[in-house]
Motif scaffolding. Structure first.
Motif, short mmCIF file in Angstrom:
data_model
loop_
_atom_site.label_atom_id
_atom_site.label_comp_id
_atom_site.label_asym_id
_atom_site.label_seq_id
_atom_site.Cartn_x
_atom_site.Cartn_y
_atom_site.Cartn_z
N ASP A 151 9.13 -5.96 9.59
CA ASP A 151 8.66 -4.97 10.05
C ASP A 151 9.26 -4.06 9.99
OD1 ASP A 151 7.69 -7.06 10.00
OD2 ASP A 151 7.49 -7.81 12.06
N ALA A 152 11.01 -3.75 10.56
CA ALA A 152 11.52 -1.67 10.89
C ALA A 152 11.03 -1.12 9.42
CB ALA A 152 12.36 -2.10 11.55
N SER A 153 10.96 -2.14 8.53
CA SER A 153 11.34 -1.49 7.23
C SER A 153 9.87 -0.95 5.96
CB SER A 153 12.07 -2.71 6.39
OG SER A 153 13.07 -3.57 6.60
N GLU A 154 10.52 0.55 6.31
CA GLU A 154 9.50 1.96 5.62
C GLU A 154 8.79 0.81 4.24
OE1 GLU A 154 7.14 5.19 5.72
OE2 GLU A 154 8.54 3.66 7.98
N LEU A 155 9.68 0.60 3.36
CA LEU A 155 8.99 -0.09 2.12
C LEU A 155 7.53 -1.38 2.81
CD1 LEU A 155 8.64 -1.75 -0.85
CD2 LEU A 155 10.76 -2.59 -0.65
N MET A 156 7.96 -2.09 3.62
CA MET A 156 7.12 -3.04 3.73
C MET A 156 5.95 -2.44 5.04
SD MET A 156 7.77 -5.41 2.57
CE MET A 156 6.81 -7.27 2.98
N VAL A 157 5.91 -1.96 5.99
CA VAL A 157 5.37 -0.77 6.36
C VAL A 157 4.32 -0.18 5.43
CG1 VAL A 157 4.66 0.88 8.14
CG2 VAL A 157 7.01 -0.53 8.15
N ARG A 158 4.32 0.04 4.46
CA ARG A 158 3.44 1.21 3.40
C ARG A 158 3.38 0.24 2.29
NH1 ARG A 158 4.81 6.17 1.97
NH2 ARG A 158 6.05 7.76 3.42
N VAL A 159 3.72 -1.37 2.00
CA VAL A 159 2.84 -2.13 1.36
C VAL A 159 1.49 -2.71 1.74
CG1 VAL A 159 4.88 -2.51 -0.42
CG2 VAL A 159 4.25 -3.99 1.76
N LYS A 160 1.82 -3.22 3.29
CA LYS A 160 0.74 -3.48 4.31
C LYS A 160 0.05 -3.09 4.74
CE LYS A 160 4.01 -7.09 6.34
NZ LYS A 160 4.84 -7.27 6.94
N LEU A 161 -0.22 -1.79 4.78
CA LEU A 161 -1.22 -0.77 5.41
C LEU A 161 -2.37 -1.44 4.35
CD1 LEU A 161 0.36 2.37 5.76
CD2 LEU A 161 -0.16 1.75 7.26
N PRO A 162 -3.57 -0.54 4.99
CA PRO A 162 -5.23 -0.66 4.18
C PRO A 162 -5.43 0.05 3.27
CG PRO A 162 -5.48 0.37 6.36
CD PRO A 162 -4.37 -0.23 6.20
N GLU A 163 -5.91 -0.66 2.13
CA GLU A 163 -6.51 0.08 0.73
C GLU A 163 -7.12 1.94 1.29
OE1 GLU A 163 -8.00 -1.75 -2.25
OE2 GLU A 163 -7.05 -3.75 -2.39
N GLY A 164 -6.64 2.61 0.67
CA GLY A 164 -7.55 3.97 1.05
C GLY A 164 -6.91 4.67 2.04
N HIS A 165 -5.77 4.03 3.02
CA HIS A 165 -5.27 5.11 3.73
C HIS A 165 -4.04 5.60 2.60
CE1 HIS A 165 -2.10 5.56 6.51
NE2 HIS A 165 -2.47 4.99 7.72
N GLU A 166 -4.02 7.11 2.77
CA GLU A 166 -2.82 7.96 2.46
C GLU A 166 -1.63 7.78 1.70
OE1 GLU A 166 -3.17 11.99 3.35
OE2 GLU A 166 -2.78 11.54 5.88
N ASP A 167 -0.90 6.64 3.22
CA ASP A 167 0.29 6.29 2.76
C ASP A 167 0.42 4.75 2.51
OD1 ASP A 167 1.26 8.73 4.53
OD2 ASP A 167 1.38 7.99 6.38
N ARG A 168 -0.35 4.36 2.02
CA ARG A 168 -0.57 2.85 2.03
C ARG A 168 0.62 2.88 0.33
NH1 ARG A 168 -2.81 -0.62 -2.59
NH2 ARG A 168 -2.47 -2.74 -1.64
N MET A 169 1.04 1.91 0.08
CA MET A 169 1.72 1.94 -1.18
C MET A 169 1.69 0.31 -1.85
SD MET A 169 6.05 2.46 -2.10
CE MET A 169 6.73 0.55 -1.17
N PRO A 170 1.13 0.94 -3.61
CA PRO A 170 1.32 2.15 -4.38
C PRO A 170 -0.59 3.10 -4.02
CG PRO A 170 0.81 0.00 -5.58
CD PRO A 170 1.13 -0.29 -4.38
N PRO A 171 -0.41 3.38 -4.03
CA PRO A 171 -1.39 4.16 -3.77
C PRO A 171 -2.88 3.72 -4.98
CG PRO A 171 -0.27 5.56 -5.41
CD PRO A 171 0.80 4.78 -5.37
N GLU A 172 -4.40 3.89 -4.56
CA GLU A 172 -5.14 3.73 -4.47
C GLU A 172 -5.47 4.51 -6.10
OE1 GLU A 172 -10.12 4.20 -4.22
OE2 GLU A 172 -9.10 5.21 -3.20
N GLY A 173 -5.70 2.79 -7.29
CA GLY A 173 -5.31 2.95 -8.63
C GLY A 173 -4.54 2.72 -9.29
N LYS A 174 -3.69 2.31 -8.51
CA LYS A 174 -2.82 1.41 -9.80
C LYS A 174 -1.79 0.16 -8.37
CE LYS A 174 0.40 5.38 -10.44
NZ LYS A 174 1.64 6.18 -10.25
#
Length: 498
Positions: free
Chosen positions: A256-279
């Motif tokens: 939960d403190a790992s930025e990788l996991m934080v980014r992949v769990k962000l909702p679709e459309g969030h600008e920091d979500r990984m990977p970005p929309e379309g990928k």
């Protein structure tokens, strides 16, 4: 034949010979003329270019009509409800007409857009055989109808020939547009892998599974040359180090403190979500396995056989076919790249230019530059690299002999990000060739005789971010107008890189 029907048959024959036969012979004569005409006129007549570009639109009509005709004829052999001469004759006539129009447009496109090579010629010859085959089929059908005879063997032979030629021509057209392996490429994954696969129990959780997932879905945007979000994800060491953001991609023991996991769990459309929309994002299985690996220390030596969690083991089993396929593709791409590099370096050495892996693209594509003083480098030299056009991401042709017509070939470099045409004879007439390049961001036209009107072509460049216009005769008013319509594109009035 019943004598009372004999005058009617004679009347049909006379009508066929007087009206329909000449009309059906005209396309055959036209195809013969096209066969004898030269291919290499390379005319840039605007009207011919305009008419020729209707070919991709028109070609779908004869394809559908020929297939429909074949379907009605074959079904009519087994079901009388489909044996309708009026419908079949209409379909045959329409097929002949639209095939003729498509071939006419194709020939104009062939000569006006300067298509060359065996693929283009084979596509053209296949089209002529298709056109000739459907025309002769219609001719035989009309002749048999006039004679009031059943469909004969010769008709089926020519209809079959037409369908085979249609399939071949379509394949050549697809190869010409999308590449020679366009049809076969998806089947690669079905072939037996030549990679020596590890025993699943001997696999390392990071090297063989986590790293494969990150390489496939994340590393293209998170490497030494493109650290999106200040995250490096292309090595185990990079995952454990903090970047400019002071946030670590992986904190061992703390998913939960790992930025990788934080980014992949962000909702679709969030600008920091990984990977970005379309990928393609990480699957539920992939997220669960990476989270498990982090929670258990994120060690590079953690072996798959050490996993005792049954739910994770089940997820790993589901993932293995995709993991093997991804590993195969990674190694296959690497092998192809290394082979291409050797061949490109040999061609570059012969022509006196420099070709090297593009570090800005994580060395997955190539960069070409002129040496100083620049060698003679024009159309012929550029075409020597044609089999490798898809491998180039940056091209510098500064002080070369390239001209507007050569931009047609540069437009085939679909991965091109940066193009330097500084100190060339480019007037801008050929810029429309480049407008559909999906990734072209930087264009250097400094010290070219760029004409005012041709600057407006750049309005259609969707991905363009920077254009260099230093030393061009383009008027300041026109540059101001361009910037007004495309404010997101930086117009640089400096010489720029070469």
């Amino acid at each position: 034949m019943d004598k009372q029907n004999y005058p009617h048959t004679q009347q049909n024959n006379a009508l066929f010979e007087r009206k329909r036969l000449p009309l059906l012979l005209l396309p055959l004569v036209f195809y013969l003329i096209l066969l004898l005409l030269p291919f290499d006129t390379a005319t840039q007549n605007p009207l011919m270019v305009f008419l020729g570009r209707f070919h991709p639109l028109m070609l779908h009509f004869p394809i559908v009509l020929i297939l429909l005709t074949t379907a009605f004829v074959l079904l009519g052999k087994f079901n009388p409800n489909f044996n309708k001469p009026v419908i079949i004759r209409s379909l045959l006539g329409s097929s002949v007409l639209f095939t003729l129009v498509a071939i006419m447009a194709g020939y104009l496109l062939f000569i006006s857009d300067a298509y060359t090579g065996s693929l283009a010629k084979n596509h053209f010859y296949g089209a002529l055989i298709t056109g000739g085959g459907i025309t002769v089929s219609f001719l035989f059908y009309e002749w048999m109808h006039a004679k009031e005879k059943p469909i004969g063997f010769v008709f089926f032979i020519f209809l079959a020939l037409t369908n085979f030629a249609l399939a071949y021509t379509s394949h050549m057209g697809g190869s010409l547009t999308h590449g020679a392996d366009y049809l076969s490429e998806p089947l690669v994954s079905l072939l037996p892998s030549k990679i020596e696969q590890k025993n699943p129990e001997d696999m390392l959780l990071y090297d063989d599974i986590v790293a494969t997932v990150l390489e496939t879905k994340c590393a293209s945007c998170h490497n030494e040359n493109k650290t999106k979000g200040d995250l490096l994800l292309n090595s185990h060491g990079a995952l454990l180090e903090a970047g400019k953001s002071e946030k670590k991609a992986v904190v061992p023991g703390k998913p939960d403190a790992s930025e990788l996991m934080v980014r992949v769990k962000l909702p679709e459309g969030h600008e920091d979500r990984m990977p970005p929309e379309g990928k393609p994002g990480l699957t539920e299985n992939e997220r669960a396995v990476i989270s498990f690996w982090i929670a258990n220390g994120a060690s590079q030596e953690f072996r798959k056989e050490e996993v005792k969690d049954t739910s994770i083991l089940a997820r790993l089993e589901e993932m293995m076919p995709d993991i093997y396929q991804a590993q195969f593709k990674i190694l296959k791409d690497k092998a192809e790249f290394e082979a291409a590099q050797k061949e490109l370096e040999a061609i570059a050495s012969k022509l006196g230019v420099t070709v090297s892996p593009d570090k800005k693209m994580n060395e997955k594509f190539f960069d070409m530059k002129m040496k100083f003083p620049p060698p003679p480098f024009g159309t012929e030299e550029l075409q020597e690299f044609s089999p490798y056009f898809p491998f180039f991401s940056r091209i510098s042709l500064a002080s070369s002999n390239v001209k507007d017509d050569d931009l047609f070939f540069l437009a085939k470099m679909t991965e091109l990000r940066e193009l330097v045409l500084q100190k060339t004879a480019v007037t801008g007439d050929g810029l429309p060739y480049l407008k559909d390049l999906p990734h072209l961001e930087v264009l250097n036209l400094s010290f070219t005789p760029l004409e005012d009107a041709h600057l407006l072509h750049l309005l259609a460049f969707k991905s363009l971010k920077k254009v260099y216009l230093f030393g061009t005769p383009v008027k300041n008013e026109l540059i101001d107008a361009f910037q007004k319509h495309r404010p997101e594109v930086a117009v640089i009035l400096e010489e720029g890189p070469n």
